[in-house]
Design a protein around this motif. Structure first.
Motif, PDB file in Angstrom:
ATOM      1  N   ALA A 130       0.832  -1.205   0.000  1.00 26.14           N
ATOM      2  CA  ALA A 130       0.000   0.000   0.000  1.00 26.14           C
ATOM      3  C   ALA A 130       0.867   1.255   0.000  1.00 26.14           C
ATOM      4  N   ILE A 154      -6.447   2.051   4.178  1.00 24.25           N
ATOM      5  CA  ILE A 154      -6.476   0.605   4.415  1.00 24.25           C
ATOM      6  C   ILE A 154      -5.976   0.312   5.827  1.00 24.25           C
ATOM      7  N   VAL A 197      -8.184  -7.502   6.274  1.00 23.25           N
ATOM      8  CA  VAL A 197      -7.866  -6.332   5.455  1.00 23.25           C
ATOM      9  C   VAL A 197      -9.149  -5.515   5.340  1.00 23.25           C
ATOM     10  N   TYR A 198      -9.051  -4.241   5.703  1.00 19.00           N
ATOM     11  CA  TYR A 198     -10.204  -3.350   5.717  1.00 19.00           C
ATOM     12  C   TYR A 198      -9.922  -2.149   4.818  1.00 19.00           C
ATOM     13  N   PRO A 199     -10.501  -2.120   3.616  1.00 14.91           N
ATOM     14  CA  PRO A 199     -10.302  -0.969   2.736  1.00 14.91           C
ATOM     15  C   PRO A 199     -11.328   0.150   2.964  1.00 14.91           C
ATOM     16  N   SER A 246     -14.689  -6.417   4.927  1.00 11.97           N
ATOM     17  CA  SER A 246     -13.331  -6.924   5.131  1.00 11.97           C
ATOM     18  C   SER A 246     -13.042  -8.169   4.296  1.00 11.97           C
ATOM     19  N   VAL A 250      -5.907  -1.247  -3.086  1.00  5.96           N
ATOM     20  CA  VAL A 250      -5.324   0.038  -2.692  1.00  5.96           C
ATOM     21  C   VAL A 250      -5.578   1.095  -3.766  1.00  5.96           C
ATOM     22  N   ARG A 286      -9.293   2.123  -3.733  1.00  2.00           N
ATOM     23  CA  ARG A 286      -9.624   2.955  -2.575  1.00  2.00           C
ATOM     24  C   ARG A 286      -9.007   4.344  -2.720  1.00  2.00           C
TER      25      ARG A 286
END
Length: 117
Positions: free
Chosen positions: A26, A52, A63-65, A87, A105, A108
């Motif tokens: 990222a 992120i 993983v939380y975008p 997630s 990434v 987002r």
């Protein structure tokens, strides 16, 4: 040192490497991202929005975008992974493919740019 670096340093292996790998990708894609928090989790932030977060949970690495549409855009590439509206979960010995992390990434980042435009 920031919240994200301190968090990664607090983890044991193999979780530390798994979390650090996603965050490093990222940072390569969005080098201007800063360490901070998002929804109470250590997160990389971009243009004052959470970009992120990657955290260890009891059962997996999450993983939380911070964007259901971003997850929806890559869900076809996530067969075999735990996916919710918010997630993506993976095991350290079966990491997310780099291409998926990169797309998450970028999507987002682009979403944040559109919100700020």
């Amino acid at each position: 040192m920031g919240q994200v670096s301190e968090y990664v340093d607090s983890l044991e292996e193999p979780e530390a490497s798994a979390v650090g790998r996603v965050l490093a990708r990222a940072r390569e894609i969005v080098p201007e991202a800063e360490e901070g928090a998002g929804y109470g989790m250590p997160a990389l932030r971009y243009r004052d929005s959470p970009l992120i977060s990657v955290v260890r949970t009891k059962k997996h690495v999450g993983v939380y975008p911070f964007s259901p549409p971003v997850i929806e855009a890559v869900v076809a590439d996530l067969e075999g992974f735990r996916v919710t509206k918010g997630s993506i979960g993976f095991q350290p010995d079966r990491p997310l493919p780099d291409e998926v992390v990169d797309r998450l990434v970028r999507l987002r980042r682009d979403e944040i740019d559109a919100m700020r435009a």
